[in-house]
Design a protein around this motif. Sequence first.
Motif, PDB file in Angstrom:
ATOM      1  N   ASP A 176     129.507 128.012  53.294  1.00  0.00           N
ATOM      2  CA  ASP A 176     129.182 127.004  54.604  1.00  0.00           C
ATOM      3  C   ASP A 176     129.861 125.964  54.679  1.00  0.00           C
ATOM      4  O   ASP A 176     130.040 125.336  53.733  1.00  0.00           O
ATOM      5  CB  ASP A 176     127.512 126.910  54.078  1.00  0.00           C
ATOM      6  CG  ASP A 176     126.586 127.938  54.229  1.00  0.00           C
ATOM      7  OD1 ASP A 176     126.601 128.680  55.321  1.00  0.00           O
ATOM      8  OD2 ASP A 176     125.832 128.440  53.284  1.00  0.00           O
ATOM      9  N   LYS A 204     115.590 124.276  48.310  1.00  0.00           N
ATOM     10  CA  LYS A 204     115.395 125.711  48.636  1.00  0.00           C
ATOM     11  C   LYS A 204     114.287 126.321  49.554  1.00  0.00           C
ATOM     12  O   LYS A 204     114.397 127.124  50.235  1.00  0.00           O
ATOM     13  CB  LYS A 204     115.650 126.459  47.280  1.00  0.00           C
ATOM     14  CG  LYS A 204     116.966 126.425  46.632  1.00  0.00           C
ATOM     15  CD  LYS A 204     117.119 127.437  45.481  1.00  0.00           C
ATOM     16  CE  LYS A 204     118.589 127.436  44.883  1.00  0.00           C
ATOM     17  NZ  LYS A 204     118.855 128.437  43.760  1.00  0.00           N
ATOM     18  N   PHE A 238     114.543 126.223  53.302  1.00  0.00           N
ATOM     19  CA  PHE A 238     115.683 127.086  53.986  1.00  0.00           C
ATOM     20  C   PHE A 238     115.296 128.599  53.929  1.00  0.00           C
ATOM     21  O   PHE A 238     114.945 128.920  52.733  1.00  0.00           O
ATOM     22  CB  PHE A 238     117.020 126.798  53.390  1.00  0.00           C
ATOM     23  CG  PHE A 238     117.599 125.389  53.519  1.00  0.00           C
ATOM     24  CD1 PHE A 238     118.423 125.236  54.590  1.00  0.00           C
ATOM     25  CD2 PHE A 238     117.265 124.389  52.828  1.00  0.00           C
ATOM     26  CE1 PHE A 238     119.077 123.948  54.710  1.00  0.00           C
ATOM     27  CE2 PHE A 238     117.878 123.249  53.021  1.00  0.00           C
ATOM     28  CZ  PHE A 238     118.728 123.046  53.958  1.00  0.00           C
ATOM     29  N   ALA A 239     115.400 129.182  54.950  1.00  0.00           N
ATOM     30  CA  ALA A 239     115.038 130.859  54.945  1.00  0.00           C
ATOM     31  C   ALA A 239     116.376 131.594  54.485  1.00  0.00           C
ATOM     32  O   ALA A 239     116.212 132.794  54.532  1.00  0.00           O
ATOM     33  CB  ALA A 239     114.716 131.072  56.299  1.00  0.00           C
ATOM     34  N   TYR A 240     117.419 130.719  54.127  1.00  0.00           N
ATOM     35  CA  TYR A 240     118.787 131.397  53.653  1.00  0.00           C
ATOM     36  C   TYR A 240     119.208 130.667  52.593  1.00  0.00           C
ATOM     37  O   TYR A 240     118.807 129.600  52.396  1.00  0.00           O
ATOM     38  CB  TYR A 240     119.603 131.310  54.951  1.00  0.00           C
ATOM     39  CG  TYR A 240     119.809 130.096  55.787  1.00  0.00           C
ATOM     40  CD1 TYR A 240     120.753 129.325  55.481  1.00  0.00           C
ATOM     41  CD2 TYR A 240     119.047 129.721  56.817  1.00  0.00           C
ATOM     42  CE1 TYR A 240     120.975 128.088  55.861  1.00  0.00           C
ATOM     43  CE2 TYR A 240     119.124 128.412  57.406  1.00  0.00           C
ATOM     44  CZ  TYR A 240     120.221 127.756  56.786  1.00  0.00           C
ATOM     45  OH  TYR A 240     120.566 126.535  57.334  1.00  0.00           O
ATOM     46  N   ASN A 241     120.222 131.551  52.144  1.00  0.00           N
ATOM     47  CA  ASN A 241     121.009 130.737  50.919  1.00  0.00           C
ATOM     48  C   ASN A 241     122.171 130.095  51.499  1.00  0.00           C
ATOM     49  O   ASN A 241     122.843 130.831  52.318  1.00  0.00           O
ATOM     50  CB  ASN A 241     121.359 131.898  49.927  1.00  0.00           C
ATOM     51  CG  ASN A 241     120.020 132.473  49.040  1.00  0.00           C
ATOM     52  OD1 ASN A 241     118.914 131.569  48.961  1.00  0.00           O
ATOM     53  ND2 ASN A 241     120.032 133.838  48.515  1.00  0.00           N
TER      54      ASN A 241
END
Length: 109
Positions: A97, A86, A89-92
């Motif tokens: 996805d 986590k 990553f700048a996103y979830n």
Amino acid sequence: MKRTLLDITNTLSRNLQRVVLKPYNLDDSNYFIFIAENWRFAEALIELPNRNPENRLTITINTQYISSADYLTEVKSKGLLIKFKKSNFAYNLDSNDYIEVIGDLENYA
């Protein structure tokens, strides 16, 4: 068991498999965990020395290639787990996805 040069050549020239990952545990505090159910690393290639499991895979998330520094692999009885860090990553990541793995894998189901 003694292996011939033909056996070794056939092992090294395997077709790479494509597998789409499914969410396994997205609530973990450190990782987004996805699974390739009923898939594992190809048994014949395990005996090759100096093969880091992460180097045997190419992973894409929504067509973007992911560095092997961004994930860990773990083999479980249900299949191959891919744990995305986590913190990298700048996103979830979520179930929407599209995550694809290409590599030295075999289906055992």
